[in-house]
Design an enzyme around this catalytic site. Structure first.
Site, mmCIF file in Angstrom:
data_model
loop_
_atom_site.group_PDB
_atom_site.id
_atom_site.type_symbol
_atom_site.label_atom_id
_atom_site.label_comp_id
_atom_site.label_asym_id
_atom_site.label_seq_id
_atom_site.Cartn_x
_atom_site.Cartn_y
_atom_site.Cartn_z
ATOM 1 N N THR A 40 1.306 -1.776 0.513
ATOM 2 C CA THR A 40 1.408 -0.671 1.470
ATOM 3 C C THR A 40 0.944 -1.075 2.870
ATOM 4 O OG1 THR A 40 0.415 1.470 1.997
ATOM 5 C CG2 THR A 40 -0.890 0.037 0.625
ATOM 6 N N ASP A 41 1.425 -0.361 3.877
ATOM 7 C CA ASP A 41 0.947 -0.616 5.248
ATOM 8 C C ASP A 41 -0.487 -0.131 5.442
ATOM 9 O OD1 ASP A 41 1.389 2.143 5.234
ATOM 10 O OD2 ASP A 41 2.776 2.156 6.931
ATOM 11 N N GLU A 42 -1.002 0.675 4.485
ATOM 12 C CA GLU A 42 -2.350 1.234 4.670
ATOM 13 C C GLU A 42 -3.429 0.149 4.638
ATOM 14 O OE1 GLU A 42 -3.370 4.792 2.645
ATOM 15 O OE2 GLU A 42 -1.376 5.645 2.844
ATOM 16 N N TYR B 277 -8.113 4.006 -1.882
ATOM 17 C CA TYR B 277 -6.767 3.560 -2.260
ATOM 18 C C TYR B 277 -6.399 2.286 -1.509
ATOM 19 C CZ TYR B 277 -1.672 3.205 -1.897
ATOM 20 O OH TYR B 277 -0.380 2.725 -1.874
ATOM 21 N N LYS C 71 -5.675 -1.569 -2.808
ATOM 22 C CA LYS C 71 -4.403 -2.284 -2.598
ATOM 23 C C LYS C 71 -4.664 -3.586 -1.821
ATOM 24 C CE LYS C 71 -0.698 -1.237 -3.538
ATOM 25 N NZ LYS C 71 0.126 -1.425 -4.767
#
Ligand code: NAD
Ligand code: DAU
Length: 376
Positions: A134-136, A182, A186
């Site tokens: 993810t970009d997060e 989260y 990741k």
């Protein structure tokens, strides 16, 4: 490559990837491995479940011995790893489950793949462990342009980079700086994937994608939750002032990117995937309201009164924006849908599939949702 393991294939993005691979590659055996948590539903794959090249295995990726036997028994050549706990709000309430699945689960899968592939005469040759991230992991970007020019808050951001909400974007070289449990989980799993390449030579690829939307997304995420709530005349809980910005990509475009990268991506490389499609939450919410009202035959503006500003998400990242030019120039990928078309398709799908929504939101989720909003 013949035997492909797709993890998390009963979830939102995974089900689109499984459907694409099963239908596009009749010569591949596609093994869908999923624990079927609250977010995994085999109903998402009804249309392909009887195909001869499709097998479903119910398993937990954190079970190392089980991963060893599944990878060996199915003689897996390639892995597309999507299984994860994926909802930021849940990670704030229960970080341990995220560490267990996203970190330990990914590690178990890496170790099982490494052991099996090392035992073969050809070794790692022709094998690939492809991790969907993810970009997060990159953290949060500024909302305003650094040169002081005010961002065009009242309109949608243009896909022109210079006219967007800021001038900075996440590139493949952006340093990791996760904020939520989260994104921390990741980021950790991404590091393990790269460590298995750098240490043991495992052929790996990592991709980091922006916010996906489309059919089969669990209705705890912004777009399906709001479509469903408008249909039921329930409040629309906007976190904070609704000014956070996300970069939205139609899920089938993500699945096409995964297909392309799986077949033509460079081993040990990273690709960012995004639509250059930034929206401030409140503007996006107004588009959803307008679309749902029109399709339900309500007067324009009818459901605007459902907007309810609630306490902000703790640590809420202000803006995500992906620079996907590397993927576009190296592999020729581009998003195929305009956002307006994608939203229309998505709203129509949710309105036509009320039974699916009711089925997946029964039981555990209903309790979670009631608890979550009881104190906001
Ligand atoms: P999702 O929550 O809809 O689906 C996750 C799937 O993983 C479910 O089917 C669930 O049953 C399965 N799963 C969970 N824990 C498991 C375990 N321990 N063992 C086996 N299976 C397990 O998620 P999604 O939105 O489809 O996201 C898929 C992947 O893509 C995730 O890795 C996520 O981090 C990543 N991603 C998502 C987005 C997005 O916008 N949704 C964007 C970028 C990256
Ligand atoms: O950027 C990629 C990520 O996008 C993925 O890695 C995650 O798996 C996926 O869940 C998504 O994370 P977000 O937190 O951005 O998505 P979500 O749909 O939860 O929220 C989108 C924005 O809307 C965010 O700024 C929070 C806000 N929001 C969300 C919900 C659920 C609200 O204002 N109200 C809500 O009820």
């Amino acid at each position: 490559m013949k035997n492909i393991l797709i993890t998390g294939g009963a979830g939102f993005i995974g089900s689109h990837v499984v459907r694409l691979f099963v239908t596009k590659y009749p010569d591949y055996n596609i093994v869908n491995l999923d624990k079927l948590t609250y977010a995994g539903n085999l109903a998402n794959l009804k249309d392909v479940e009887n195909r001869p090249n499709y097998t479903f295995v119910k398993a937990d990726i954190a079970d190392l011995d089980l991963m060893r036997s599944i990878i060996r028994d199915h003689r897996i050549d390639g892995i597309i790893h999507l299984a994860a706990e994926s909802h930021v709000d849940r990670s704030i309430r229960d970080p341990f489950t995220f560490a267990r699945t996203n970190v330990m689960g990914t590690l178990s899968l890496l170790q099982a793949a490494k052991e099996y592939w090392e035992s073969l005469p050809e070794g790692f040759n022709g094998k690939l462990f492809y991790h969907i991230s993810t970009d997060e992991v990159y953290g949060a970007l500024q909302l305003n342009r650094p040169d002081g020019v005010e961002a065009p808050f009242s309109t949608r951001a243009s896909s022109e980079r210079e006219l967007a909400f800021g001038t900075d974007f996440f590139t493949e070289a952006t340093a990791y700086n996760p904020h939520s449990p989260y994104s921390a989980s990741k980021a950790s799993s991404d590091h393990f994937v790269r460590a298995y390449h750098d240490t043991y030579g495992l052929p790996t690829i990592v991709t980091n994608c922006s916010n996906n939307y489309g059919p089969y997304q669990f209705p705890e995420k912004l777009i399906p939750l709001f479509i469903n709530n408008i249909r039921q005349r329930k409040p629309l809980p906007v976190y904070g002032r609704g000014e956070n910005v996300r970069d939205w990509l139609f899920v089938e475009d993500h699945a096409r990117a995964i297909d392309l990268i799986f077949h033509r991506g460079k081993v040990a490389d990273t690709y960012n995937i995004g639509g250059f499609n930034e929206w401030k939450n409140i503007d996006l919410i107004k588009v959803i309201i307008k679309t749902v009202d029109r399709l339900l035959g309500n007067p324009d503006g009818y459901s605007l009164d459902l907007i309810t500003y609630v306490t902000d998400r703790p640590g809420h990242d202000m803006r995500y924006a992906i620079d996907s030019r590397k993927l576009q120039s190296e592999l020729g990928w581009e998003p195929s849908l305009q956002f307006e078309e994608g939203i229309e398709k998505t709203v129509r799908w949710y309105l036509a599939n009320e039974q699916w929504v009711n089925n997946v939101t029964s039981g555990d989720y209903r309790r979670y949702y009631e608890e979550m909003y009881s104190n906001r």
